[in-house]
Design a protein around this motif. Structure first.
Motif, PDB file in Angstrom:
ATOM      1  N   GLN A  52       0.959  -1.235  -0.090  1.00  9.14           N
ATOM      2  CA  GLN A  52       0.171   0.018   0.005  1.00  9.14           C
ATOM      3  C   GLN A  52       0.801   1.249   0.021  1.00  9.14           C
ATOM      4  O   GLN A  52       2.263   1.190   0.251  1.00  9.14           O
ATOM      5  CB  GLN A  52      -0.904  -0.084   1.257  1.00  9.14           C
ATOM      6  N   PRO A  53       0.170   2.422  -0.453  1.00 11.10           N
ATOM      7  CA  PRO A  53       1.017   3.629  -0.265  1.00 11.10           C
ATOM      8  C   PRO A  53       1.739   3.887   1.109  1.00 11.10           C
ATOM      9  O   PRO A  53       1.001   3.310   2.077  1.00 11.10           O
ATOM     10  CB  PRO A  53       0.028   4.693  -0.464  1.00 11.10           C
ATOM     11  N   VAL A  54       2.813   4.484   1.240  1.00 12.67           N
ATOM     12  CA  VAL A  54       3.739   4.858   2.522  1.00 12.67           C
ATOM     13  C   VAL A  54       2.671   5.538   3.321  1.00 12.67           C
ATOM     14  O   VAL A  54       2.444   5.489   4.650  1.00 12.67           O
ATOM     15  CB  VAL A  54       4.802   5.641   2.043  1.00 12.67           C
ATOM     16  N   GLU A  55       1.683   6.437   2.706  1.00 15.76           N
ATOM     17  CA  GLU A  55       0.569   7.149   3.559  1.00 15.76           C
ATOM     18  C   GLU A  55      -0.170   6.156   4.443  1.00 15.76           C
ATOM     19  O   GLU A  55      -0.533   6.658   5.460  1.00 15.76           O
ATOM     20  CB  GLU A  55      -0.070   7.864   2.788  1.00 15.76           C
ATOM     21  N   ALA A  56      -0.444   4.899   3.775  1.00 17.38           N
ATOM     22  CA  ALA A  56      -1.391   4.103   4.555  1.00 17.38           C
ATOM     23  C   ALA A  56      -0.527   3.507   5.660  1.00 17.38           C
ATOM     24  O   ALA A  56      -1.027   3.595   6.917  1.00 17.38           O
ATOM     25  CB  ALA A  56      -1.756   3.020   3.659  1.00 17.38           C
ATOM     26  N   MET A  57       0.720   3.193   5.654  1.00 17.52           N
ATOM     27  CA  MET A  57       1.298   2.839   6.705  1.00 17.52           C
ATOM     28  C   MET A  57       1.809   4.026   7.918  1.00 17.52           C
ATOM     29  O   MET A  57       1.523   3.732   8.881  1.00 17.52           O
ATOM     30  CB  MET A  57       2.885   2.405   6.100  1.00 17.52           C
ATOM     31  N   ASN A  58       1.920   5.047   7.269  1.00 22.47           N
ATOM     32  CA  ASN A  58       2.067   6.160   8.396  1.00 22.47           C
ATOM     33  C   ASN A  58       0.698   6.394   9.152  1.00 22.47           C
ATOM     34  O   ASN A  58       0.841   6.897  10.043  1.00 22.47           O
ATOM     35  CB  ASN A  58       2.255   7.445   7.400  1.00 22.47           C
ATOM     36  N   ALA A  59      -0.350   6.165   8.417  1.00 24.61           N
ATOM     37  CA  ALA A  59      -1.635   6.348   9.198  1.00 24.61           C
ATOM     38  C   ALA A  59      -1.806   5.311  10.155  1.00 24.61           C
ATOM     39  O   ALA A  59      -2.149   5.323  11.228  1.00 24.61           O
ATOM     40  CB  ALA A  59      -2.915   6.241   8.226  1.00 24.61           C
ATOM     41  N   PHE A  60      -1.445   4.055   9.822  1.00 23.13           N
ATOM     42  CA  PHE A  60      -1.296   2.825  10.745  1.00 23.13           C
ATOM     43  C   PHE A  60      -0.363   3.195  12.223  1.00 23.13           C
ATOM     44  O   PHE A  60      -0.772   3.094  13.266  1.00 23.13           O
ATOM     45  CB  PHE A  60      -0.881   1.549  10.208  1.00 23.13           C
ATOM     46  N   ILE A  61       0.790   3.937  11.777  1.00 17.89           N
ATOM     47  CA  ILE A  61       1.791   4.079  12.691  1.00 17.89           C
ATOM     48  C   ILE A  61       1.258   5.418  13.614  1.00 17.89           C
ATOM     49  O   ILE A  61       1.163   5.443  14.749  1.00 17.89           O
ATOM     50  CB  ILE A  61       3.151   4.767  12.122  1.00 17.89           C
ATOM     51  N   ALA A  62       0.515   6.378  13.063  1.00 15.62           N
ATOM     52  CA  ALA A  62      -0.045   7.414  13.667  1.00 15.62           C
ATOM     53  C   ALA A  62      -0.926   6.966  14.698  1.00 15.62           C
ATOM     54  O   ALA A  62      -1.211   7.385  15.731  1.00 15.62           O
ATOM     55  CB  ALA A  62      -0.857   8.530  12.475  1.00 15.62           C
ATOM     56  N   ALA A  63      -1.856   5.856  14.323  1.00 19.21           N
ATOM     57  CA  ALA A  63      -2.883   5.495  15.246  1.00 19.21           C
ATOM     58  C   ALA A  63      -2.183   4.623  16.327  1.00 19.21           C
ATOM     59  O   ALA A  63      -2.695   4.714  17.527  1.00 19.21           O
ATOM     60  CB  ALA A  63      -3.686   4.360  14.545  1.00 19.21           C
ATOM     61  N   LEU A  64      -1.069   4.031  16.056  1.00 15.44           N
ATOM     62  CA  LEU A  64      -0.418   3.003  17.265  1.00 15.44           C
ATOM     63  C   LEU A  64       0.259   4.336  18.090  1.00 15.44           C
ATOM     64  O   LEU A  64       0.341   3.845  19.356  1.00 15.44           O
ATOM     65  CB  LEU A  64       0.602   2.408  16.506  1.00 15.44           C
ATOM     66  N   ALA A  65       0.516   5.428  17.753  1.00 17.61           N
ATOM     67  CA  ALA A  65       1.468   6.331  18.419  1.00 17.61           C
ATOM     68  C   ALA A  65       0.157   7.540  19.171  1.00 17.61           C
ATOM     69  O   ALA A  65       0.828   8.196  20.118  1.00 17.61           O
ATOM     70  CB  ALA A  65       2.381   7.211  17.686  1.00 17.61           C
ATOM     71  N   GLY A  66      -0.861   7.259  18.578  1.00 21.24           N
ATOM     72  CA  GLY A  66      -1.949   8.503  18.918  1.00 21.24           C
ATOM     73  C   GLY A  66      -3.011   7.785  19.663  1.00 21.24           C
ATOM     74  O   GLY A  66      -2.907   7.393  20.788  1.00 21.24           O
ATOM     75  N   GLU A  67      -4.262   7.497  18.855  1.00 26.61           N
ATOM     76  CA  GLU A  67      -5.428   7.378  19.747  1.00 26.61           C
ATOM     77  C   GLU A  67      -5.410   5.975  20.043  1.00 26.61           C
ATOM     78  O   GLU A  67      -6.054   5.491  21.055  1.00 26.61           O
ATOM     79  CB  GLU A  67      -6.806   7.637  18.855  1.00 26.61           C
ATOM     80  N   ARG A  68      -4.474   4.953  19.696  1.00 19.67           N
ATOM     81  CA  ARG A  68      -4.549   3.423  20.142  1.00 19.67           C
ATOM     82  C   ARG A  68      -3.229   3.477  20.832  1.00 19.67           C
ATOM     83  O   ARG A  68      -2.872   2.106  20.910  1.00 19.67           O
ATOM     84  CB  ARG A  68      -4.767   2.602  18.860  1.00 19.67           C
ATOM     85  N   LYS A  69      -2.351   4.289  21.160  1.00 19.17           N
ATOM     86  CA  LYS A  69      -1.333   4.220  22.064  1.00 19.17           C
ATOM     87  C   LYS A  69      -1.410   3.276  22.964  1.00 19.17           C
ATOM     88  O   LYS A  69      -0.631   2.240  23.368  1.00 19.17           O
ATOM     89  CB  LYS A  69      -0.711   5.460  22.449  1.00 19.17           C
ATOM     90  N   GLN A  70      -2.347   3.522  24.184  1.00 20.58           N
ATOM     91  CA  GLN A  70      -2.525   2.639  25.194  1.00 20.58           C
ATOM     92  C   GLN A  70      -2.659   1.130  25.017  1.00 20.58           C
ATOM     93  O   GLN A  70      -2.148   0.268  25.500  1.00 20.58           O
ATOM     94  CB  GLN A  70      -3.582   3.227  26.223  1.00 20.58           C
ATOM     95  N   GLU A  71      -3.508   0.981  23.868  1.00 21.24           N
ATOM     96  CA  GLU A  71      -3.880  -0.367  23.530  1.00 21.24           C
ATOM     97  C   GLU A  71      -2.584  -0.958  22.899  1.00 21.24           C
ATOM     98  O   GLU A  71      -2.261  -2.069  23.277  1.00 21.24           O
ATOM     99  CB  GLU A  71      -4.865  -0.356  22.424  1.00 21.24           C
ATOM    100  N   ALA A  72      -1.821  -0.116  22.098  1.00 23.07           N
ATOM    101  CA  ALA A  72      -0.602  -0.661  21.588  1.00 23.07           C
ATOM    102  C   ALA A  72       0.512  -0.946  22.545  1.00 23.07           C
ATOM    103  O   ALA A  72       0.931  -2.310  22.342  1.00 23.07           O
ATOM    104  CB  ALA A  72       0.042   0.255  20.538  1.00 23.07           C
ATOM    105  N   GLU A  73       0.621  -0.443  23.457  1.00 26.58           N
ATOM    106  CA  GLU A  73       1.534  -0.425  24.640  1.00 26.58           C
ATOM    107  C   GLU A  73       1.027  -2.030  25.493  1.00 26.58           C
ATOM    108  O   GLU A  73       1.830  -2.843  25.525  1.00 26.58           O
ATOM    109  CB  GLU A  73       1.501   0.578  25.549  1.00 26.58           C
ATOM    110  N   GLN A  74      -0.154  -1.894  25.624  1.00 28.16           N
ATOM    111  CA  GLN A  74      -0.546  -3.331  26.298  1.00 28.16           C
ATOM    112  C   GLN A  74      -0.474  -4.563  25.288  1.00 28.16           C
ATOM    113  O   GLN A  74      -0.141  -5.575  25.901  1.00 28.16           O
ATOM    114  CB  GLN A  74      -2.198  -3.183  26.549  1.00 28.16           C
ATOM    115  N   PHE A  75      -0.723  -4.384  24.250  1.00 27.24           N
ATOM    116  CA  PHE A  75      -0.448  -5.497  23.240  1.00 27.24           C
ATOM    117  C   PHE A  75       0.957  -5.832  22.939  1.00 27.24           C
ATOM    118  O   PHE A  75       1.337  -6.991  23.098  1.00 27.24           O
ATOM    119  CB  PHE A  75      -0.909  -4.685  21.583  1.00 27.24           C
TER     120      PHE A  75
END
Length: 123
Positions: free
Chosen positions: A12-35
């Motif tokens: 997928q475009p790099v922008e799609a990966m960046n959106a995934f990373i932004a979610a992991l570092a942003g609104e889903r950060k706590q879930e990512a850390e627990q994961f």
């Protein structure tokens, strides 16, 4: 601690990966850390590499027990875990339920400075 290295083609475009990373570092950060903690991961880094065949993502993880983590991850049913797997599959084409540690990797060279404590990440 074991280190797991994976390389994934970015389909997928790099922008799609960046959106995934932004979610992991942003609104889903706590879930990512627990994961990551759930699977015994103490370090996770992703590296984008542009190649003549398109971009690849190289992922490096330090995991307490890779085999146990892989089995647990492949079969996890929690919402975040399923979402994470779906993102990986959509971005790379690699199905984490079939290859939870990513495409098979073999360490073919490992140099470390024996005079520097902790420099051997693979041993």
């Amino acid at each position: 601690m074991p280190i797991v290295v994976r390389a994934f083609p970015l389909l997928q475009p790099v922008e799609a990966m960046n959106a995934f990373i932004a979610a992991l570092a942003g609104e889903r950060k706590q879930e990512a850390e627990q994961f990551f903690r759930h699977y015994g991961v103490s370090h996770e880094s992703w590296h984008l590499q542009e190649t003549g065949n398109g971009p690849w993502v190289i992922a490096i993880s330090m995991v307490d027990d890779p085999a146990a983590a892989a089995a647990c991850y492949a079969n996890a049913s929690e919402e975040f875990h399923c979402w994470f797997r779906a993102q990986v599959q959509q971005l790379s084409g690699v199905d984490p339920q079939q290859a939870p540690l990513g495409p098979p990797t073999t360490c073919v060279f490992n140099w470390f400075d024996g005079e520097r404590l902790g420099s051997n990440l693979c041993g």
